[in-house]
Design a protein around this motif. Structure first.
Motif, PDB file in Angstrom:
ATOM      1  N   LEU A 128       0.754  -1.225   0.086  1.00 51.64           N
ATOM      2  CA  LEU A 128      -0.062   0.014   0.172  1.00 51.64           C
ATOM      3  C   LEU A 128       0.959   1.315   0.067  1.00 51.64           C
ATOM      4  O   LEU A 128       0.632   2.292  -0.880  1.00 51.64           O
ATOM      5  N   VAL A 129       1.864   1.112   0.830  1.00 53.20           N
ATOM      6  CA  VAL A 129       2.644   2.465   1.120  1.00 53.20           C
ATOM      7  C   VAL A 129       3.582   2.734  -0.119  1.00 53.20           C
ATOM      8  O   VAL A 129       4.073   3.840  -0.425  1.00 53.20           O
ATOM      9  N   MET A 130       3.811   1.721  -1.105  1.00 57.18           N
ATOM     10  CA  MET A 130       4.671   1.689  -2.232  1.00 57.18           C
ATOM     11  C   MET A 130       3.967   2.200  -3.284  1.00 57.18           C
ATOM     12  O   MET A 130       4.691   2.751  -4.494  1.00 57.18           O
ATOM     13  N   SER A 131       2.668   1.807  -3.419  1.00 55.21           N
ATOM     14  CA  SER A 131       1.878   1.913  -4.502  1.00 55.21           C
ATOM     15  C   SER A 131       1.794   3.273  -5.065  1.00 55.21           C
ATOM     16  O   SER A 131       1.605   4.291  -4.590  1.00 55.21           O
ATOM     17  N   ASN A 132       1.943   3.656  -6.441  1.00 56.89           N
ATOM     18  CA  ASN A 132       1.720   4.682  -6.983  1.00 56.89           C
ATOM     19  C   ASN A 132       0.436   4.704  -8.011  1.00 56.89           C
ATOM     20  O   ASN A 132      -0.261   5.627  -8.197  1.00 56.89           O
ATOM     21  N   ASN A 133       0.192   3.449  -8.509  1.00 59.24           N
ATOM     22  CA  ASN A 133      -0.796   3.261  -9.181  1.00 59.24           C
ATOM     23  C   ASN A 133      -1.962   2.817  -8.210  1.00 59.24           C
ATOM     24  O   ASN A 133      -2.128   2.015  -7.329  1.00 59.24           O
ATOM     25  N   LEU A 134      -3.097   3.647  -8.318  1.00 58.08           N
ATOM     26  CA  LEU A 134      -4.345   3.680  -7.397  1.00 58.08           C
ATOM     27  C   LEU A 134      -4.799   2.367  -7.678  1.00 58.08           C
ATOM     28  O   LEU A 134      -5.356   1.776  -6.412  1.00 58.08           O
ATOM     29  N   LEU A 135      -4.888   1.694  -8.745  1.00 57.46           N
ATOM     30  CA  LEU A 135      -5.434   0.187  -8.500  1.00 57.46           C
ATOM     31  C   LEU A 135      -4.972  -0.645  -7.797  1.00 57.46           C
ATOM     32  O   LEU A 135      -5.486  -1.540  -7.130  1.00 57.46           O
TER      33      LEU A 135
END
Lengths: 584, 296
Positions: A128-135
């Motif tokens: 979660l904290v690494m995602s840049n893609n919201l999907l």
């Protein structure tokens, strides 16, 4: 070290995997909702699954995502918190759960399942904290919601099941807002990247609406006031679960998302909604904590209250606000997990977590009380981190020109002091006849407690370093400006004070020896300070109780006020932002 | 230049350390004389508080538990420290937070005795702290909004008289000083008077040197609280110096007058009226200052 890096590019299989995970989680949620006949909660999941699936198949291919995962300095901080604090909680849980199963033979022993879910939880938090893609973030978001549902319902009692579904529906409501935000952003801005959202900026009305939906989603996760119920209900779970939900994961995921969106908040209704809900929650949850005698419930309300403060600071949208919010996240995670683990341990040893039974804890469990004291002082007293952040918060609020928040800050601080100080008083009461109770504490529990105590103290001294090496650079990148929030000289003074407190502690017992005398009870002291002579020379035991002021700060009353004010702010905020899009 | 400034700060801090207990003791003595005259008595000599403390110092050391002396010593230390921060021109919020640590330590000392009198009073003390703390914070925030800095040194260098823009905050602060100085009608946790209801409240379980330390801590505290009053009038000129000291004297006299005119209230009343005053006088004043700061 802790450099920003990007990964996930060119992994063409990633979207398929994530979609698959979405479907698996949804299927699992359907299974549980049908099993316990909460069909409407399943419906909530169905709607968002359909939305995400439709989006993936109809629009997903046209989107070009450049950086699916970005690990910036803020993500590093969150990763470290989740790994270190989360890891220590799992270590603690090894000892705790062993004891727990012995004490509660009626609860089926599902420890492998428990630790599996905890591990999955932490992994989802990392993602979660690494995602840049919201999907992808959405996928991890759903996993954390689902895992918390499983952990809260661990004991499978009626209350646990009811509370776990309460947590599930509230978080799924947030997930629905998340899915809506993705849909809106994908169709209107042709991207699902967080960096893109920040790059377009808040002048775009669609961006405002997307941000508002994401903030709403963050509210549900970090238990802002109309949604605070699930976090309080989560107390029924074994202590490690509460510690995990309250400190390093779950609620921090909510504030993480809100802090990420910080630059979009300045001077618009999204920011207004965020800071109002945060401020109101900070104040009313703090008030509600005064009237609680259940140790875990005080901690829960204090978590809600502190999260309110974090959200409020983030809602300011300024550099100083964001700085304060991130600092609060760090200190809160460490200090609060320590508090929870201490209360959990004390509960196992004395068979109650009611604060009234913590009388004279210092005499029966000196080392545990010391840890508890470090945790509590870390939450509100001066040389420690939380207070330094609160200091910055006050300055930030005045600079941002928010008089109403000044009100919440001033009164909220006083209230916070009240409920923590009376707790400290309880455990510091000197009752010599209590027997030593620390024997039964498992050694791995000590490892976690000691490490966290050391972390609370050392974080206070490392404070300036943390600011200049981690938080500062991240914010400079986001805000493209250089700012210092608290003057270095003040930070130095704080550091000196931490050392002073430690020296004071070392000097304990070095003073002049005095003759010991009996204390003044309301009758003739029976000789051991534990009872006095009542009518007919009968020894009446002394029982002293704290003030709870239920007429003033009763839970129901505070909830009524807090819920209605926060709900009003959320509705007004969403209506204003949404109306802006529709009418434009 | 920088070292000179630092040197001056140190000089002020040391002056506070040395002179505050003397001034505080004399103020306490004066308080007793004025109160006595208001009650048509002669009263003790002005040096009586010093004699009291010296007498306490020579008493045999007794204690209810091994920890209370430690807490009280720490209490004194933090009171002194917050005063030092104040007189060295430090940050007002830092001063208030340090004072909060001190009061938590004092309360913990009372709690530690596990006697009903001191515990009830400890909770009253906490309640009082909760009652006055918002006002103290608002005063600090008010100075920041008015002078652009939390630092006492900068506030004293401000060009205009602060009281003109902060009358509400000043009155509100004087109101909660009744609590801080433990004056009727708000002396619910600890009172020096004969009409006290709970033996000696917080101090029930302390005697000898420990009690003497509490007295000295209060002297320190009283002096630097007057520092807050002075901030409203202060400035570099001789006129403001005289004006500021006169204002402190007036506040001091009025507090003694109120003390002698009122009977003690219940805690509910205390909380209600101090928060109401904070809201009406303090908060509205802060709102005005903040709007002014933004240039409305």
């Amino acid at each position: 070290m802790f450099a920003t890096f990007v990964f996930g590019n060119g992994m063409s299989w990633l979207p398929t995997i994530m979609l698959f995970v979405d479907i698996v989680v949804a299927a699992a949620i359907f299974y549980y909702t049908c099993k316990h006949r909460y069909y409407w909660i399943g419906g909530l999941e169905l709607v968002q699954l359909v939305m995400v699936l439709w989006f993936e198949f109809a629009r997903g291919h046209g989107l070009r995502t450049t950086n699916p995962f970005i690990v910036d300095k803020f993500a590093w901080i969150m990763l470290l918190i989740a790994a270190v604090v989360g890891g220590l909680i799992v270590v603690f849980a090894v000892g705790y759960m062993e004891e727990f199963q012995k004490e509660h033979p009626e609860v089926p022993d599902r420890r492998p399942f428990f630790f599996g879910v905890m591990g999955l939880f932490l992994v989802a938090m990392f993602g979660l904290v690494m995602s840049n893609n919201l999907l992808y973030m959405y996928t991890c978001w759903e996993i954390t919601s689902f895992c918390s549902f499983l952990l809260i319902g661990y004991t499978q009692t009626k209350e646990a099941i009811r509370n776990s579904f309460k947590a599930l529906w509230m978080n799924l409501l947030g997930g629905l807002a998340f899915a809506l935000a993705i849909l809106l952003m994908g169709t209107q801005l042709h991207s699902v990247e967080l960096t893109r959202l920040l790059a377009v900026g808040s002048d775009n009305r669609v961006v405002q609406l997307v941000a508002a939906l994401l903030v709403f989603c963050g509210f549900t996760k970090c238990a802002m006031m109309p949604f605070s119920g699930w976090l309080l209900g989560a107390m029924v779970a074994p202590t490690p679960t509460s510690a995990l939900l309250h400190s390093s994961t779950m609620v921090k995921a909510g504030v993480f998302l809100i802090i990420k969106l910080c630059p979009l908040f300045e001077g618009n209704y999204v920011g207004w909604m965020t800071l109002m809900v945060g401020g109101i929650t900070f104040f009313f949850a703090g008030c509600a904590a005064i009237a609680q005698s259940d140790g875990k419930k005080v901690l829960a309300y204090s978590t809600v209250s502190n999260l309110g403060l974090i959200v409020c600071c983030a809602g300011l949208g300024t550099y100083a606000g964001a700085w304060t919010a991130i600092m609060l996240v760090i200190f809160h995670a460490v200090a609060k997990s320590l508090c929870f683990l201490c209360v959990g341990t004390a509960e196992q040893q004395i068979g109650s977590r009611n604060l009234e039974n913590f009388d004279g804890l210092f005499c029966s469990m000196p080392r545990l009380s010391m840890c508890m004291l470090v945790g509590i002082c870390g939450m509100f007293l001066a040389p420690f981190g939380m207070l330094v952040s609160k200091w910055a918060a006050m300055k930030a609020v005045v600079d941002a020109g928010q008089p109403l928040l000044v009100f919440f800050m001033a009164f909220g601080s006083a209230i916070t002091m009240f409920y923590w100080a009376k707790w400290i008083g309880k455990i510091c009461a000197y009752i010599p006849m209590k027997k030593e109770l620390e024997e039964g504490i498992h050694s791995v529990q000590w490892v976690a407690l000691r490490f966290l105590s050391a972390a609370v103290v050392s974080l206070c001294t490392l404070f300036p370093l943390l600011s200049s090496r981690m938080v500062g650079p991240y914010l400079q990148e986001i805000y493209r400006c250089n700012g210092s929030v608290l003057a270095p000289s003040n930070l130095l003074v704080m550091g000196v004070m931490v050392v002073l407190v430690m020296l004071l502690g070392l000097g304990y017992g070095r003073g002049r020896r005095n003759r010991r005398v009996l204390t003044q009870l309301s009758g003739a002291n029976a000789g051991d300070n534990l009872g006095y002579l009542g009518a007919g020379e009968r020894v009446v035991p002394v029982t002293l109780s704290n003030w709870y002021m239920d007429d003033w700060f009763g839970e129901a009353r505070m909830q009524l006020w807090g819920f209605s004010l926060c709900a009003a702010c959320i509705l007004a905020g969403l209506a204003l932002v949404g109306g802006g899009v529709l009418l434009a | 230049m920088l070292s000179c400034e630092l040197g001056m700060k140190l000089v002020y801090a040391v002056l506070f350390l040395v002179l505050a207990p003397v001034a505080g003791g004399l103020l306490a003595g004066l308080d007793r004389i004025i109160s006595a005259r208001m009650q048509r008595r002669v009263g003790p000599g002005i040096l009586q508080p010093f004699y009291d403390v010296l007498k306490l110092w020579d008493k045999e050391g007794v204690e209810g538990n091994p920890a209370q002396g430690f807490y009280i010593f720490s209490f004194l230390l933090f009171v002194v420290l917050s005063g030092v921060f104040f007189f060295a021109g430090g940050d007002l919020l830092l001063v208030i937070f340090t004072l909060t640590i001190a009061s938590v330590l004092f309360v913990t000392a009372a709690y530690s005795s596990n006697s009903p009198y001191s515990q009830v009073s400890a909770q009253r003390e906490l309640l009082q702290t909760m009652a006055y703390e918002p006002m103290m914070l608002l005063v600090a925030i008010g100075f920041y909004a008015c002078c652009g800095s939390f630092a006492v040194g900068d506030i004293l260098n401000s060009a205009s008289l602060n009281i003109v823009r902060m009358p509400g905050l000043f009155l509100g602060m004087c109101f909660i000083f009744l609590i801080k100085f433990r004056k009727s009608p708000f002396d619910v946790a600890m009172s020096h008077e004969i009409h006290q209801e709970l033996i000696q409240g917080l101090a029930t379980e302390f005697s000898g040197r420990t009690l003497a330390l509490i007295e000295v801590a209060h002297w320190y505290e009283d002096v630097f609280l007057f520092g807050f009053v002075y901030l409203f009038f202060g400035g570099a000129g001789l006129f403001t110096l005289v004006g500021g000291l006169l204002a402190c004297a007036l506040v001091y006299f009025l507090m003694i007058l109120v003390d002698n005119c009122c009977s003690r209230v219940k805690w509910q009343h205390l909380l209600r009226c101090s928060w109401a005053v904070t809201l009406v006088l303090g908060f509205t004043n802060v709102v005005y200052l903040m709007f002014r700061m933004q240039g409305y």
